[in-house]
Design a protein around this motif. Sequence first.
Motif, PDB file in Angstrom:
ATOM      1  N   PRO A  12       0.765  -1.248   0.067  1.00  0.00           N
ATOM      2  CA  PRO A  12      -0.124  -0.057   0.012  1.00  0.00           C
ATOM      3  C   PRO A  12       0.876   1.371  -0.055  1.00  0.00           C
ATOM      4  CG  PRO A  12       0.045  -0.936   2.099  1.00  0.00           C
ATOM      5  CD  PRO A  12       0.795  -1.862   1.460  1.00  0.00           C
ATOM      6  N   LEU A  13       2.177   1.187   0.152  1.00  0.00           N
ATOM      7  CA  LEU A  13       2.948   2.271   0.227  1.00  0.00           C
ATOM      8  C   LEU A  13       3.637   2.490  -1.058  1.00  0.00           C
ATOM      9  CD1 LEU A  13       4.767   1.566   3.800  1.00  0.00           C
ATOM     10  CD2 LEU A  13       2.637   3.226   3.211  1.00  0.00           C
ATOM     11  N   CYS A  14       3.919   1.521  -1.855  1.00  0.00           N
ATOM     12  CA  CYS A  14       4.880   1.513  -3.296  1.00  0.00           C
ATOM     13  C   CYS A  14       4.134   1.050  -4.318  1.00  0.00           C
ATOM     14  CB  CYS A  14       6.211   1.382  -2.842  1.00  0.00           C
ATOM     15  SG  CYS A  14       6.658  -0.282  -2.545  1.00  0.00           S
ATOM     16  N   SER A  15       3.152   0.292  -3.868  1.00  0.00           N
ATOM     17  CA  SER A  15       2.532  -0.599  -5.029  1.00  0.00           C
ATOM     18  C   SER A  15       3.378  -1.727  -5.796  1.00  0.00           C
ATOM     19  CB  SER A  15       2.051   0.370  -6.318  1.00  0.00           C
ATOM     20  OG  SER A  15       0.820   1.305  -5.493  1.00  0.00           O
ATOM     21  N   ALA A  16       4.314  -2.145  -5.031  1.00  0.00           N
ATOM     22  CA  ALA A  16       5.069  -3.092  -5.615  1.00  0.00           C
ATOM     23  C   ALA A  16       4.517  -4.624  -5.061  1.00  0.00           C
ATOM     24  CB  ALA A  16       6.601  -2.984  -4.982  1.00  0.00           C
ATOM     25  N   PRO A  17       4.573  -5.563  -5.945  1.00  0.00           N
ATOM     26  CA  PRO A  17       4.237  -6.890  -5.277  1.00  0.00           C
ATOM     27  C   PRO A  17       4.580  -7.271  -4.035  1.00  0.00           C
ATOM     28  CG  PRO A  17       4.944  -7.184  -7.504  1.00  0.00           C
ATOM     29  CD  PRO A  17       5.422  -5.669  -7.178  1.00  0.00           C
ATOM     30  N   GLN A  47      -2.274   7.185   6.554  1.00  0.00           N
ATOM     31  CA  GLN A  47      -2.616   8.304   5.596  1.00  0.00           C
ATOM     32  C   GLN A  47      -3.580   7.932   4.770  1.00  0.00           C
ATOM     33  OE1 GLN A  47       0.369   6.520   5.593  1.00  0.00           O
ATOM     34  NE2 GLN A  47       1.334   6.302   3.483  1.00  0.00           N
ATOM     35  N   HIS A  48      -4.268   6.771   4.775  1.00  0.00           N
ATOM     36  CA  HIS A  48      -5.457   6.315   4.087  1.00  0.00           C
ATOM     37  C   HIS A  48      -6.679   6.331   4.918  1.00  0.00           C
ATOM     38  CE1 HIS A  48      -3.202   4.189   0.672  1.00  0.00           C
ATOM     39  NE2 HIS A  48      -2.955   5.581   0.844  1.00  0.00           N
ATOM     40  N   LYS A  49      -6.356   6.472   6.288  1.00  0.00           N
ATOM     41  CA  LYS A  49      -7.448   6.549   7.233  1.00  0.00           C
ATOM     42  C   LYS A  49      -8.163   7.944   7.551  1.00  0.00           C
ATOM     43  CE  LYS A  49      -5.618   3.188  10.252  1.00  0.00           C
ATOM     44  NZ  LYS A  49      -5.361   2.772  11.815  1.00  0.00           N
ATOM     45  N   LYS A  50      -9.567   7.945   7.766  1.00  0.00           N
ATOM     46  CA  LYS A  50     -10.161   9.293   7.919  1.00  0.00           C
ATOM     47  C   LYS A  50     -10.384   9.336   9.560  1.00  0.00           C
ATOM     48  CE  LYS A  50     -12.083  10.065   3.405  1.00  0.00           C
ATOM     49  NZ  LYS A  50     -13.472  10.272   2.546  1.00  0.00           N
ATOM     50  N   ASN A 156     -11.621   0.152  -0.389  1.00  0.00           N
ATOM     51  CA  ASN A 156     -12.029  -0.128  -1.882  1.00  0.00           C
ATOM     52  C   ASN A 156     -11.638   1.357  -2.550  1.00  0.00           C
ATOM     53  OD1 ASN A 156     -13.663  -2.070  -0.942  1.00  0.00           O
ATOM     54  ND2 ASN A 156     -15.508  -1.183  -1.148  1.00  0.00           N
ATOM     55  N   VAL A 157     -11.186   2.285  -1.752  1.00  0.00           N
ATOM     56  CA  VAL A 157     -10.578   3.378  -2.612  1.00  0.00           C
ATOM     57  C   VAL A 157      -9.125   3.298  -2.950  1.00  0.00           C
ATOM     58  CG1 VAL A 157     -10.251   5.779  -2.550  1.00  0.00           C
ATOM     59  CG2 VAL A 157     -12.172   4.916  -1.566  1.00  0.00           C
TER      60      VAL A 157
END
Length: 295
Positions: A12-17, A47-50, A156-157
């Motif tokens: 979730p931080l760099c989109s690497a597998p 950073q993806h939490k509200k 989901n976002v």
Amino acid sequence: MQVVPTTTLLCPLCSAPLQRAQRQWQCSSNHCFDIARQGYVNLLPVQHKKSREPGDSKAMVLARRNFLEQGFYRPIAEKLTALAVEKASVEPAASPFAVLDAGCGEGYYLEYLIRALGTLPQADRAVSAVGLDISKDAIAAAARRGRDIQWVVGTNVHPPLAPGSVDLLLCLFGFPSFRHFRSLLSEYGRCILVDPGPDHLIELRETIYPEVRRSPAPSLAEAEEQGLQLQHAETLRYTIGDMEQAQIHNLLSMTPHLYKASTEGKQSAANLARMDLTVDVVFRIVGAKPANEHQ
């Protein structure tokens, strides 16, 4: 169909597998995500939490689990499974057949489906499954259902899965993000949406609200903007007879109605000893438009 581990999670931080290594998932940039003792992994960076603890609370998760285990919504699981099995049976022979439940909650529907897919006779096929939910309490509860499904805390976002890696995407009573759903779907991928119909839980709603709107299922305009189109739709409607007060409480506690209802409305529900309840849900399957329709 044999159930096999998923191989399509992304950092979730760099989109690497991500690769599983003992008690962690790791990427090539050395980002590491511990696997909880229950077997799930948290791929929801701060950073993806509200909010500090997003999603359903532990009390909501427990109420939903208690309600679902009584079998009241089993016809929904059966219809979902029938639609999914039909799709798995006609899908081109790629392996594994990858399923994502986006907003899986405590895992009831995904577990039911995967158990059914696991009994299909196609010996040359495999199935992998990911249950994704923003609530850590929900995923912790889901993980108790079995470790052959990969349970993930995420959103989901910002879904932490490889583009084009999902053959069947489920979104039940959830919050679809069609832009991201479209990216996740494989060439022949489909999304099954399950939403409340106009009369869903109408008796309960009439008890707790002074006015009730019989709204249709949510619009698919956003899905169409993302190149998806409706391929199938049907309604499932039945009555739960003579529901007892404890289960009425669980039902109210597991839905947003608990927070939307007034104090008076919640008291009216608490005063009910028994209730007959209408279940009215809409199943819709969406998939990518043929290439010539984009021109």
